[in-house]
Motif scaffolding. Structure first.
Motif, mmCIF file in Angstrom:
data_model
loop_
_atom_site.group_PDB
_atom_site.id
_atom_site.type_symbol
_atom_site.label_atom_id
_atom_site.label_comp_id
_atom_site.label_asym_id
_atom_site.label_seq_id
_atom_site.Cartn_x
_atom_site.Cartn_y
_atom_site.Cartn_z
ATOM 1 N N ASN A 2 14.025 6.081 19.153
ATOM 2 C CA ASN A 2 13.296 5.909 20.474
ATOM 3 C C ASN A 2 13.335 6.852 21.482
ATOM 4 O OD1 ASN A 2 12.137 3.321 19.525
ATOM 5 N ND2 ASN A 2 14.484 2.674 19.829
ATOM 6 N N ASP A 48 18.747 8.186 20.870
ATOM 7 C CA ASP A 48 17.613 8.076 21.426
ATOM 8 C C ASP A 48 17.574 9.246 22.226
ATOM 9 O OD1 ASP A 48 17.010 5.743 19.872
ATOM 10 O OD2 ASP A 48 16.793 4.638 21.630
ATOM 11 N N PRO A 138 9.720 3.415 28.199
ATOM 12 C CA PRO A 138 9.442 3.853 26.800
ATOM 13 C C PRO A 138 8.560 5.162 26.670
ATOM 14 C CG PRO A 138 9.161 2.050 26.794
ATOM 15 C CD PRO A 138 9.175 2.146 28.213
#
Length: 152
Positions: A2, A48, A138
């Motif tokens: 991510n 990430d 995100p």
């Protein structure tokens, strides 16, 4: 993997502060928004990618590339009455606030908020949406790729 954009006020922790820390790593303390906390607690994983963003400053923008280097764990500032992030309702046996450790891998020339708004390929980035105030958001892979291309 991510990808995330994580905002820090440079007066609190700047990208330079993070680079000067042992292993260029800082604990991401002080998050007091449940959605941002949930991202760290439930979704962030070691490895990430992180866009290190300076906020509440003259030229807000992305100033570094980093990565998550720990699982989430309780933010110790919530238990410290001397901390501005103290939360009397949070208990050690049931902590309310979590954090992750973030390691800066490189500093980059500031990609300002104004510059990001000018790039059509970034139009759907969460940080650019009207009313977005979250300190952690995100980042889609295509936005990550567009922003990190050529920054190595």
């Amino acid at each position: 993997m991510n990808y995330w954009l994580m905002k820090s006020e440079p007066d609190d922790v700047s990208v330079d502060d993070a680079l000067a820390a042992p292993n260029s790593t800082v604990a991401w303390t002080g998050v007091r928004n449940f959605q941002a906390r949930n991202f760290m607690r439930n979704e962030m994983k070691i490895g990430d990618g992180v866009l290190f963003y300076h906020s509440s400053c003259a030229e807000p923008g992305i100033v570094g590339i980093a990565r998550v280097v720990s699982e989430s764990y309780p933010d110790p500032t919530q238990f410290d009455p001397k901390s501005r992030y103290y939360d009397a309702a949070s208990k050690r046996d049931h902590p309310r606030w979590m954090l992750v450790d973030v390691q800066v891998t490189r500093k980059i020339p500031n990609i300002t908020l104004a510059e990001m708004r000018q790039r059509p390929e970034l139009a759907e980035m969460r940080v650019l949406r009207k009313g977005n105030r979250l300190s952690i958001t995100p980042v889609d892979k295509e936005h990550w790729d567009a922003l990190t291309k050529g920054t190595a």
